[in-house]
Design a protein around this motif. Structure first.
Motif, PDB file in Angstrom:
ATOM      1  N   TRP A 131      43.681  23.522  71.382  1.00 19.58           N
ATOM      2  CA  TRP A 131      44.082  24.242  70.173  1.00 19.58           C
ATOM      3  C   TRP A 131      44.830  25.543  70.482  1.00 19.58           C
ATOM      4  N   TRP A 138      42.656  15.458  73.855  1.00 20.86           N
ATOM      5  CA  TRP A 138      42.284  14.930  72.558  1.00 20.86           C
ATOM      6  C   TRP A 138      41.661  16.015  71.682  1.00 20.86           C
ATOM      7  N   HIS A 142      43.849  15.884  65.024  1.00 20.00           N
ATOM      8  CA  HIS A 142      45.240  15.494  65.257  1.00 20.00           C
ATOM      9  C   HIS A 142      45.773  14.725  64.041  1.00 20.00           C
TER      10      HIS A 142
END
Length: 184
Positions: A131, A138, A142
Motif C-alpha cells: 500500500w 497481493w 485490489h
C-alpha cells in the motif's frame, strides 16, 4: 509462585469493564465473519479473489472453518466473564463441577493473543509495504471501489481490535479469580 497454581476464587463479581471486554470478544470478530459469509454467498463485496474461495469445496471449507474458529474463540472468551468459565459444567462426565484453574484459560488466551499479534503483524507489514509503494504483492482491496473498500474496512477494523478486548478480558478474569487470602 504458589498463587500462580492456586485454583482461584469462584463466584466473585465480574468487574463491569471486564464484562464489557468479554462481550466485545464475541462481537468484534463478527463483522469480518459477515463479510466472508456474504462473499461466499455470491454477494459482490468487490473482492477480486473471491473465486479462489467460492469455486472449490476446499476454499469454502477454509472460509467456514476460519469463521467457525473466530466464533468459537469469541464464545470461549465470553466465558471469562461468566460463571461457566470458573467451573466445568456438571454435565461433563468425569470432571463436571471441578473448578477451572485460573491459569489455564489465562495461559491459553495469552498464547492465542500472541499468535494473533504475530500473524497480524506479519500481514500488516506485508500489506503495508504494498500500500505504501515499498514493494509488490497481493492486497485484498485490489480493484475495489471506494464504497467496497469502506465496507471492507468497516468489517475488518473491529477484527484488529479483538486482541485488545481479549487482553482486557483475560486481565479481568485473572484479577477476579485470584485466591482470597484468609487471616489465620
Amino acid at each position: 509462585m504458589s498463587s500462580l497454581f492456586a485454583r482461584g476464587s469462584v463466584g466473585a463479581p465480574v468487574q463491569n469493564w471486564a464484562l464489557v471486554a468479554t462481550v466485545l470478544c464475541l462481537l468484534l470478530p463478527l463483522p469480518s465473519v459477515v463479510w466472508r459469509v456474504l462473499m461466499l454467498s455470491g454477494v459482490d463485496v468487490g473482492f477480486a479473489d473471491a473465486g479462489v474461495y467460492t469455486s472449490s469445496g476446499e476454499g469454502v471449507g477454509y472460509v467456514l472453518a476460519l469463521d467457525g474458529v473466530e466464533v468459537l474463540v469469541g464464545l470461549a472468551c465470553l466465558g471469562l466473564g461468566m460463571r461457566w468459565g470458573e467451573r466445568v459444567p456438571r454435565a461433563v462426565p468425569g470432571v463436571g463441577g471441578r473448578v477451572i484453574p485460573r491459569w489455564l484459560p489465562t495461559a491459553i488466551g495469552s498464547l492465542g493473543v500472541v499468535a494473533m499479534l504475530l500473524i497480524w503483524g506479519a500481514l500488516l507489514y506485508s500489506l503495508g509495504r504494498v500500500w505504501l509503494g515499498l514493494g509488490e504483492g497481493w492486497v485484498p482491496d485490489h480493484g475495489m471501489s471506494g464504497i467496497e473498500r469502506a465496507f471492507l474496512l468497516a468489517c475488518y477494523v473491529p477484527f484488529f481490535a479483538w486482541p485488545l478486548a481479549i487482553i482486557a478480558a483475560l486481565a479481568g478474569y485473572w484479577r477476579r479469580r485470584r485466591p482470597v487470602l484468609r487471616a489465620s
